[in-house]
Motif scaffolding. Structure first.
Motif, PDB file in Angstrom:
ATOM      1  N   ASN A 254      38.023 -12.629 -41.263  1.00 10.47           N
ATOM      2  CA  ASN A 254      38.269 -11.415 -40.486  1.00 10.47           C
ATOM      3  C   ASN A 254      37.157 -10.410 -40.772  1.00 10.47           C
ATOM      4  N   ILE A 255      36.437 -10.016 -39.738  1.00 17.88           N
ATOM      5  CA  ILE A 255      35.282  -9.136 -39.916  1.00 17.88           C
ATOM      6  C   ILE A 255      35.582  -7.752 -39.349  1.00 17.88           C
ATOM      7  N   VAL A 256      35.361  -6.744 -40.188  1.00 16.57           N
ATOM      8  CA  VAL A 256      35.334  -5.355 -39.735  1.00 16.57           C
ATOM      9  C   VAL A 256      33.870  -4.934 -39.820  1.00 16.57           C
ATOM     10  N   SER A 257      33.244  -4.757 -38.687  1.00 14.56           N
ATOM     11  CA  SER A 257      31.796  -4.575 -38.638  1.00 14.56           C
ATOM     12  C   SER A 257      31.305  -3.508 -39.604  1.00 14.56           C
ATOM     13  N   ASN A 258      30.329  -3.940 -40.422  1.00 11.76           N
ATOM     14  CA  ASN A 258      29.623  -3.053 -41.362  1.00 11.76           C
ATOM     15  C   ASN A 258      30.526  -2.437 -42.434  1.00 11.76           C
ATOM     16  N   ARG A 259      31.758  -2.974 -42.575  1.00 17.32           N
ATOM     17  CA  ARG A 259      32.662  -2.426 -43.590  1.00 17.32           C
ATOM     18  C   ARG A 259      33.127  -3.477 -44.573  1.00 17.32           C
ATOM     19  N   THR A 260      33.731  -4.545 -44.070  1.00 14.43           N
ATOM     20  CA  THR A 260      34.299  -5.538 -44.984  1.00 14.43           C
ATOM     21  C   THR A 260      34.527  -6.850 -44.250  1.00 14.43           C
ATOM     22  N   VAL A 261      34.617  -7.925 -45.029  1.00 15.14           N
ATOM     23  CA  VAL A 261      35.087  -9.202 -44.509  1.00 15.14           C
ATOM     24  C   VAL A 261      36.206  -9.653 -45.436  1.00 15.14           C
ATOM     25  N   HIS A 262      37.323 -10.077 -44.854  1.00 17.43           N
ATOM     26  CA  HIS A 262      38.395 -10.588 -45.700  1.00 17.43           C
ATOM     27  C   HIS A 262      38.845 -11.939 -45.164  1.00 17.43           C
ATOM     28  N   PHE A 263      39.227 -12.770 -46.111  1.00 18.22           N
ATOM     29  CA  PHE A 263      39.597 -14.147 -45.813  1.00 18.22           C
ATOM     30  C   PHE A 263      41.086 -14.326 -46.063  1.00 18.22           C
ATOM     31  N   ASP A 264      41.756 -14.980 -45.120  1.00 18.51           N
ATOM     32  CA  ASP A 264      43.171 -15.325 -45.246  1.00 18.51           C
ATOM     33  C   ASP A 264      43.276 -16.841 -45.360  1.00 18.51           C
ATOM     34  N   LEU A 265      43.883 -17.300 -46.462  1.00 17.30           N
ATOM     35  CA  LEU A 265      44.047 -18.734 -46.673  1.00 17.30           C
ATOM     36  C   LEU A 265      45.515 -19.067 -46.872  1.00 17.30           C
ATOM     37  N   LEU A 266      45.951 -20.174 -46.290  1.00 19.31           N
ATOM     38  CA  LEU A 266      47.268 -20.738 -46.561  1.00 19.31           C
ATOM     39  C   LEU A 266      47.066 -22.055 -47.287  1.00 19.31           C
ATOM     40  N   LEU A 267      47.689 -22.186 -48.461  1.00 22.65           N
ATOM     41  CA  LEU A 267      47.466 -23.339 -49.325  1.00 22.65           C
ATOM     42  C   LEU A 267      48.795 -23.930 -49.765  1.00 22.65           C
ATOM     43  N   GLU A 268      49.565 -24.489 -48.857  1.00 24.20           N
ATOM     44  CA  GLU A 268      50.815 -25.165 -49.225  1.00 24.20           C
ATOM     45  C   GLU A 268      51.700 -24.291 -50.123  1.00 24.20           C
ATOM     46  N   ASP A 269      52.445 -23.406 -49.529  1.00 20.34           N
ATOM     47  CA  ASP A 269      53.371 -22.490 -50.218  1.00 20.34           C
ATOM     48  C   ASP A 269      52.662 -21.349 -50.943  1.00 20.34           C
ATOM     49  N   VAL A 270      51.369 -21.206 -50.751  1.00 19.53           N
ATOM     50  CA  VAL A 270      50.611 -20.135 -51.396  1.00 19.53           C
ATOM     51  C   VAL A 270      49.759 -19.444 -50.336  1.00 19.53           C
ATOM     52  N   SER A 271      49.761 -18.119 -50.341  1.00 18.69           N
ATOM     53  CA  SER A 271      48.868 -17.368 -49.453  1.00 18.69           C
ATOM     54  C   SER A 271      47.865 -16.589 -50.296  1.00 18.69           C
ATOM     55  N   LEU A 272      46.647 -16.509 -49.798  1.00 20.39           N
ATOM     56  CA  LEU A 272      45.577 -15.812 -50.519  1.00 20.39           C
ATOM     57  C   LEU A 272      44.818 -14.923 -49.559  1.00 20.39           C
ATOM     58  N   GLN A 273      44.651 -13.660 -49.955  1.00 18.29           N
ATOM     59  CA  GLN A 273      43.778 -12.735 -49.236  1.00 18.29           C
ATOM     60  C   GLN A 273      42.651 -12.350 -50.183  1.00 18.29           C
ATOM     61  N   TYR A 274      41.429 -12.395 -49.681  1.00 18.04           N
ATOM     62  CA  TYR A 274      40.250 -12.107 -50.523  1.00 18.04           C
ATOM     63  C   TYR A 274      39.319 -11.196 -49.730  1.00 18.04           C
ATOM     64  N   PHE A 275      38.994 -10.040 -50.293  1.00 17.98           N
ATOM     65  CA  PHE A 275      38.220  -9.000 -49.607  1.00 17.98           C
ATOM     66  C   PHE A 275      36.844  -8.836 -50.254  1.00 17.98           C
ATOM     67  N   ILE A 276      35.801  -8.844 -49.433  1.00 15.21           N
ATOM     68  CA  ILE A 276      34.443  -8.603 -49.907  1.00 15.21           C
ATOM     69  C   ILE A 276      33.883  -7.414 -49.117  1.00 15.21           C
ATOM     70  N   PRO A 277      33.420  -6.368 -49.791  1.00 19.40           N
ATOM     71  CA  PRO A 277      32.911  -5.201 -49.062  1.00 19.40           C
ATOM     72  C   PRO A 277      31.496  -5.424 -48.550  1.00 19.40           C
ATOM     73  N   ALA A 278      31.145  -4.656 -47.534  1.00 27.31           N
ATOM     74  CA  ALA A 278      29.781  -4.685 -47.034  1.00 27.31           C
ATOM     75  C   ALA A 278      28.846  -4.014 -48.034  1.00 27.31           C
ATOM     76  N   LEU A 279      27.603  -4.481 -48.061  1.00 24.15           N
ATOM     77  CA  LEU A 279      26.601  -3.824 -48.882  1.00 24.15           C
ATOM     78  C   LEU A 279      26.239  -2.477 -48.261  1.00 24.15           C
ATOM     79  N   SER A 280      26.066  -1.495 -49.081  1.00 29.49           N
ATOM     80  CA  SER A 280      25.723  -0.157 -48.574  1.00 29.49           C
ATOM     81  C   SER A 280      24.235  -0.066 -48.266  1.00 29.49           C
TER      82      SER A 280
END
Length: 280
Positions: A254-280
């Motif tokens: 999931n991309i928010v232009s020039n702000r952040t990218v976050h990843f949504d993963l489903l892993l068999e009964d487990v959900s993971l959200q991982y956020f990486i900020p944009a470089l300034s």
């Protein structure tokens, strides 16, 4: 505060171990949140300061045959612990193919998460290996900083290609630059790009799925071919990709232009959200 839980199903035990291994690769230290229905592994570095954030959630009933907990109070029936992720991962590695695993909150001169592993034995007797993992109990006043992150509306969401393929590409790009541009559009196109004074390298992925977004999240002015892009630290993306121990049933970028990218993963009964900020 009290917490004790037990896993006896081998498949559940091995899956919980894989989740722990993943967390150890994603975060050196993390918050372990215990509530009556769910367990969470949390990393809340401030995105504004360039840190990554993570929210991993498990339904306890899908893993544990026994589960008892009492939080800090009836009104706040939760427990927040800080621990070194690798310590938990190492303890659980000894539990592979074991008879049972018990986890308990204890105090042995210092607060511990005690992991007891009942090992299989050729004789009628069984051996028990005990790991005392040092922890810090996080006081109630700090819980507000450890809540599930609010997810910003994405400009573009797109399903990722095979993570092993993506990891192989990013590893090669890492040899050229520490910076990476991720861009995607609503026509199933995803590009990974590095640019230096000497070279520009782009890897194209096509025919990927774009998850349906609610109408209020879709910009009425966005043309399907318009790219949303974010410029990130390639090392943070590589750490995320290297941490994946299990092929997810679904992986979305999931991309928010020039702000952040976050990843949504489903892993068999487990959900993971991982956020990486944009470089300034």
């Amino acid at each position: 505060m009290k917490f004790r839980a037990k896993i006896v199903d081998l498949a559940c035990l091995n899956h919980f171990t894989r989740v722990s291994n993943m967390i150890a690769k994603l975060a050196k230290t993390c918050t372990f949140r215990i509530s009556p229905e769910k367990l969470n592994f949390i990393l809340c570095d401030k995105l504004a300061n360039g840190g990554v954030s993570m929210w991993c959630e498990l339904d306890q009933e899908n893993f544990f045959s026994e589960f008892q907990m009492e939080g800090v109070s009836e009104e706040n029936n939760e427990i927040y612990l800080e621990l070194t992720s690798e310590n938990l991962s190492r303890a659980l590695k000894t539990a592979q193919n074991s008879r049972a695993l018990k986890i308990k909150l204890t105090n042995k001169h210092f607060p511990c998460l005690t992991v007891s592993v009942e090992l299989l034995s050729s004789s009628s007797s069984s051996r028990v290996v005990v790991h005392d993992i040092p922890i810090k109990v996080i006081p109630r006043r700090l819980w507000k900083d450890l809540q599930e992150p609010s997810v910003p509306d994405s400009d573009v969401s797109i399903c990722l290609p095979a993570l092993k393929t993506m990891k192989s590409v990013v590893e090669k790009m890492r040899n050229i630059s520490n910076h990476l541009i991720i861009e995607a559009n609503l026509k199933g196109e995803l590009n990974l790009k590095i640019e230096t004074e000497l070279v520009c390298v782009t890897t194209h992925f096509k025919d990927l799925e774009n998850p349906l977004l609610s109408s209020d999240r879709v910009s009425q002015n966005r043309h399907p071919e318009d790219m949303a892009k974010v410029h990130i630290d390639i090392r943070k993306l590589l750490q995320f990709l290297a941490g994946q121990q299990v092929t997810p049933s679904k992986a979305v970028c999931n991309i928010v232009s020039n702000r952040t990218v976050h990843f949504d993963l489903l892993l068999e009964d487990v959900s993971l959200q991982y956020f990486i900020p944009a470089l300034s």
